[in-house]
Scaffold this active site. Structure first.
Site, PDB file in Angstrom:
ATOM      1  N   ASP A  64     -29.722 -12.660 -48.731  1.00 48.36           N
ATOM      2  CA  ASP A  64     -29.885 -11.269 -48.313  1.00 48.36           C
ATOM      3  C   ASP A  64     -31.346 -10.850 -48.230  1.00 48.36           C
ATOM      4  O   ASP A  64     -31.641  -9.698 -47.895  1.00 48.36           O
ATOM      5  CB  ASP A  64     -29.094 -10.326 -49.230  1.00 48.36           C
ATOM      6  CG  ASP A  64     -29.454 -10.450 -50.702  1.00 48.36           C
ATOM      7  OD1 ASP A  64     -29.871 -11.545 -51.123  1.00 48.36           O
ATOM      8  OD2 ASP A  64     -29.308  -9.454 -51.446  1.00 48.36           O
ATOM      9  N   HIS A 140     -35.530 -12.965 -62.050  1.00 50.31           N
ATOM     10  CA  HIS A 140     -34.249 -12.987 -61.347  1.00 50.31           C
ATOM     11  C   HIS A 140     -33.615 -14.364 -61.560  1.00 50.31           C
ATOM     12  O   HIS A 140     -34.134 -15.187 -62.312  1.00 50.31           O
ATOM     13  CB  HIS A 140     -34.479 -12.677 -59.869  1.00 50.31           C
ATOM     14  CG  HIS A 140     -33.233 -12.375 -59.101  1.00 50.31           C
ATOM     15  ND1 HIS A 140     -32.205 -11.600 -59.605  1.00 50.31           N
ATOM     16  CD2 HIS A 140     -32.843 -12.751 -57.842  1.00 50.31           C
ATOM     17  CE1 HIS A 140     -31.249 -11.514 -58.709  1.00 50.31           C
ATOM     18  NE2 HIS A 140     -31.603 -12.210 -57.636  1.00 50.31           N
TER      19      HIS A 140
END
Length: 301
Positions: A64, A140
């Site tokens: 994404d 992340h």
């Protein structure tokens, strides 16, 4: 400084929502930040000139945030682009892009230059006479960076009445705007700050997506004019933020407050929520200058 949001939702593109991509215009530069699926369609829709994009910054290799990159590079080729294109992103991005180009036998007719990033410390990755760009190491599930864009100090402004009184020849005006002391017509050295004043305050913008709450970034983005920080979840789903290494709106606001930024822009919303205004409401409990990113929205600072 102008920021155009092309997409600001997480995970998958939908009919009305696009994944992460934005364009930052700062001091005559046009930087593309992340390139989710459908980015080139959004660029066309919002009449952003492809030819002005010479630098693309990719935060990490989740789809994404970069699935639109190969398509955009290919379109540049079909449009017979000639200008160099620089791509900054995690190690592996060159392999991903060039493999597809190799298998499709569709090499670019322009220089495609990759700058692969591996450092876990903030580093300067772009600099010219007007702007510098630093990485903002994030936390992340894969190696991820945010990016800090900073204008350099511009030319000083002339105080014409003081200059005339000091009897300075017009030939020295340029040097004065550059901050130099100069001699006047009588051979006397005139201090720069007595006949000039500072130019416009340099602008700065920090992009932080995707990441869980990470106070280590605060010294890097301290006093930034505008901070875009992911806010995938609301507080009711804070446990999911921990599990997926994302942030909540309140956590983004906490970072903004501790870093003393002027404006916080929230984005990267989970599509599980029907009304993004709730993100702003929760963030305002912590920080008082909050904006919401929305596909197609433009901010000018």
């Amino acid at each position: 400084m102008k920021l155009s949001i092309l997409g600001c939702y997480s995970a998958t593109p939908r009919t009305l929502n696009n994944t992460t991509s934005q364009v930052l215009e700062i001091n005559n530069h046009m930087f593309l930040i992340d390139c989710g699926e459908g980015t080139q369609v959004q660029l066309r829709k919002h009449k952003i000139k492809f030819s002005r994009i010479k630098h693309i910054f990719i935060s990490h290799l989740h789809g994404d945030h970069f699935f639109g990159l190969v398509g955009l590079i290919s379109t540049f080729r079909l449009l017979t682009r000639e200008a160099d294109l620089h791509v900054y992103g995690p190690k592996g991005i060159k392999e991903v892009v060039t493999l597809q180009m190799k298998l499709a036998d569709s090499w670019t007719n322009y220089n495609l230059i990759f700058h692969e990033l591996t450092s876990k410390e903030s580093e300067l990755i772009f600099e010219d006479e007007k702007v510098e760009v630093y990485t903002v190491p994030l936390n992340h599930r894969v190696y991820t960076n945010g990016f800090l864009f900073k204008e350099k100090e511009g030319l000083r402004k002339l105080k014409m009445s003081a200059i005339k009184e000091a009897n300075i020849n017009v030939a020295y005006y340029r040097k004065l705007t550059q901050g130099f002391d100069v001699e006047n017509e009588d051979g006397i050295l005139i201090k720069n700050d007595t006949v000039t004043k500072p130019g416009a305050k340099p602008k700065s913008y920090a992009f932080c997506s995707d990441t869980m709450y990470k106070e280590d970034i605060i010294p890097i983005i301290q006093n930034t004019d505008v901070l875009y920080h992911e806010s995938t979840f609301l507080e009711q789903h804070a446990h999911l933020a921990v599990r997926t290494k994302h942030a909540t709106a309140k956590e983004a606001a906490t970072i903004a407050k501790k870093a003393n930024v002027e404006t916080l822009i929230l984005g990267h919303y989970s599509t599980r929520y029907g009304n993004i205004e709730t993100f702003k409401e929760e963030a305002l409990e912590v920080f008082n200058n909050v904006e919401l990113a929305e596909d197609g929205k433009t901010f000018e600072f």
